[in-house]
Design an enzyme around this catalytic site. Structure first.
Site, mmCIF file in Angstrom:
data_model
loop_
_atom_site.group_PDB
_atom_site.id
_atom_site.type_symbol
_atom_site.label_atom_id
_atom_site.label_comp_id
_atom_site.label_asym_id
_atom_site.label_seq_id
_atom_site.Cartn_x
_atom_site.Cartn_y
_atom_site.Cartn_z
ATOM 1 N N ASN A 199 0.049 12.041 6.932
ATOM 2 C CA ASN A 199 0.481 11.440 8.199
ATOM 3 C C ASN A 199 1.991 11.603 8.280
ATOM 4 O O ASN A 199 2.735 10.913 7.577
ATOM 5 C CB ASN A 199 0.077 9.948 8.191
ATOM 6 C CG ASN A 199 0.649 9.184 9.366
ATOM 7 O OD1 ASN A 199 1.166 9.771 10.316
ATOM 8 N ND2 ASN A 199 0.560 7.862 9.305
ATOM 9 N N LYS A 251 3.903 10.865 10.656
ATOM 10 C CA LYS A 251 4.557 9.823 11.465
ATOM 11 C C LYS A 251 5.566 10.480 12.424
ATOM 12 O O LYS A 251 5.313 11.569 12.905
ATOM 13 C CB LYS A 251 5.193 8.762 10.555
ATOM 14 C CG LYS A 251 4.183 8.223 9.547
ATOM 15 C CD LYS A 251 4.667 7.019 8.806
ATOM 16 C CE LYS A 251 3.577 6.554 7.847
ATOM 17 N NZ LYS A 251 3.904 5.310 7.178
ATOM 18 N N HIS A 280 -3.268 2.506 13.193
ATOM 19 C CA HIS A 280 -2.305 2.429 12.089
ATOM 20 C C HIS A 280 -1.483 1.146 12.246
ATOM 21 O O HIS A 280 -1.170 0.741 13.353
ATOM 22 C CB HIS A 280 -1.399 3.661 12.099
ATOM 23 C CG HIS A 280 -0.571 3.771 10.854
ATOM 24 N ND1 HIS A 280 0.556 3.006 10.651
ATOM 25 C CD2 HIS A 280 -0.724 4.520 9.735
ATOM 26 C CE1 HIS A 280 1.057 3.302 9.456
ATOM 27 N NE2 HIS A 280 0.307 4.216 8.888
ATOM 28 N N GLU A 283 1.508 0.576 11.941
ATOM 29 C CA GLU A 283 2.757 0.744 12.703
ATOM 30 C C GLU A 283 2.470 0.718 14.201
ATOM 31 O O GLU A 283 3.289 0.260 14.993
ATOM 32 C CB GLU A 283 3.456 2.038 12.264
ATOM 33 C CG GLU A 283 4.079 1.859 10.871
ATOM 34 C CD GLU A 283 4.183 3.122 10.039
ATOM 35 O OE1 GLU A 283 4.062 4.227 10.598
ATOM 36 O OE2 GLU A 283 4.385 2.993 8.808
ATOM 37 N N GLU A 319 -5.060 0.416 4.264
ATOM 38 C CA GLU A 319 -3.637 0.523 3.969
ATOM 39 C C GLU A 319 -3.002 -0.863 4.000
ATOM 40 O O GLU A 319 -2.678 -1.366 5.084
ATOM 41 C CB GLU A 319 -2.942 1.405 5.015
ATOM 42 C CG GLU A 319 -3.500 2.811 5.113
ATOM 43 C CD GLU A 319 -2.505 3.745 5.766
ATOM 44 O OE1 GLU A 319 -2.093 4.693 5.090
ATOM 45 O OE2 GLU A 319 -2.142 3.528 6.931
ATOM 46 N N GLY A 339 5.124 2.807 2.646
ATOM 47 C CA GLY A 339 6.522 3.235 2.646
ATOM 48 C C GLY A 339 7.418 2.389 1.755
ATOM 49 O O GLY A 339 8.639 2.469 1.832
ATOM 50 N N SER A 358 1.994 4.291 -0.113
ATOM 51 C CA SER A 358 2.806 4.768 -1.241
ATOM 52 C C SER A 358 2.037 5.619 -2.248
ATOM 53 O O SER A 358 2.323 5.595 -3.451
ATOM 54 C CB SER A 358 3.500 3.590 -1.947
ATOM 55 O OG SER A 358 4.394 2.952 -1.058
HETATM 56 P P1 PGA Z 1 3.271 6.024 2.864
HETATM 57 O O1 PGA Z 1 2.524 5.853 4.286
HETATM 58 O O2 PGA Z 1 2.428 6.976 2.044
HETATM 59 O O3 PGA Z 1 4.623 6.571 3.213
HETATM 60 O O4 PGA Z 1 3.327 4.668 2.244
HETATM 61 C C1 PGA Z 1 1.132 5.789 4.353
HETATM 62 C C2 PGA Z 1 0.707 5.591 5.784
HETATM 63 O O5 PGA Z 1 1.323 4.791 6.486
HETATM 64 O O6 PGA Z 1 -0.278 6.217 6.237
#
Ligand code: PGA
Length: 256
Positions: A10, A12, A93, A95, A169, A175, A214
């Site tokens: 992803n 983003k 997601h 976010e 998640e 992140g 992560s």
């Molecule tokens: P990350 O993001 O691997 O940077 O923690 C995962 C995600 O939000 O899909």
């Protein structure tokens, strides 16, 4: 792992045409691991270009609107994603849930709209740190599953065909470099599986449940080997081939 592992990057709000070289390198690796299903979800602006450049991996969107078209400035419909070459979409997601105040109903409508166009769907769920600390993680995620999974016409068939995945998640692991404990991942994936079977019956077994938050070269093997983990949704570590390839390798038996 009962299903072919699914490793999804992803990107983003990252990526420009200069990063297509990374995507090509990831695609070449995907070709060497036919036992792993690899996909990338770049920003909308790169979907068409990526589709032209890659052959072994899936290409998807990071969101879609629930309506097929109309007066929704700045939004993109599932049909538009199909038109530009996407084969799946991520919905819900954390976010999006946070930045755009998306609730379960909205996520479910998007998932249904996506399936109706033939796209595969990855529905994201996950608890916040406060919710976990309060001992409510499983209850919160169970509620998200009950409210966000596609249930429209044709959704049962899509589930049976393996076109629907869930990404668990934990919000606090995204992140941050903090990864959920493997025992907690196993517990949550089992709880999610139970809810999926409650919704879809036996076909609920066909839904792959990915872990996200992560994931990197150092922890992928352990997470992917955990009971009930059908793959990974990877943010930061999917931005370069160097970081993403070891995760694909950890899921498969081919050779990089
Ligand atoms: P990350 O993001 O691997 O940077 O923690 C995962 C995600 O939000 O899909």
């Amino acid at each position: 792992m009962p299903h072919r592992p699914y490793i999804v990057g992803n990107w983003k709000m990252n990526g420009s045409r200069a990063m297509l070289a990374e995507a090509r390198a990831i695609d070449r690796a995907a070709g060497r691991y036919p036992d792993v299903q690899v996909a990338l979800a770049p920003p909308f602006t790169l979907i068409g270009a990526l589709r032209e450049e890659v052959s072994a991996m899936g290409v998807g969107g990071q969101d879609c609107h629930a309506q097929p078209k109309g007066a929704h400035t700045g939004d993109v419909s599932a049909a538009m994603l199909v038109d530009t070459g996407a084969d799946f979409v991520i919905v819900g997601h954390s976010e999006r849930r946070k930045d755009h105040a998306e609730c379960d109903d909205t996520v479910q409508a998007k998932a249904d709209a996506a399936l109706a166009t033939g796209l595969g769907v990855i529905v994201c769920v996950g608890e916040t740190l406060d919710e976990r600390d309060a001992g409510r993680a499983v209850a919160v995620v169970a509620g998200q599953i009950a409210g966000s999974m596609p249930v429209g016409e044709g959704s049962a068939d899509a589930v049976t065909l393996g076109k629907v995945a869930v990404a668990y998640e934990p919000v606090w692991a995204i992140g941050t470099g903090r990864v959920a404990a493997v025992a907690d991942v196993i517990e949550m994936h089992a709880a999610i599986r139970e809810r999926l079977i409650a919704i879809y019956g036996e076909a609920g077994d066909k839904v792959r449940i990915l872990y996200g938050g992560s994931v990197n070269a150092g922890n992928a093997a352990e997470l992917l080997a955990a009971d009930g983990v059908g793959g990974a949704l990877v943010g930061g570590a999917s931005l370069t081939a160097d970081a993403f390839l070891p995760i694909i390798a950890a899921a498969g038996t081919g050779e990089v």
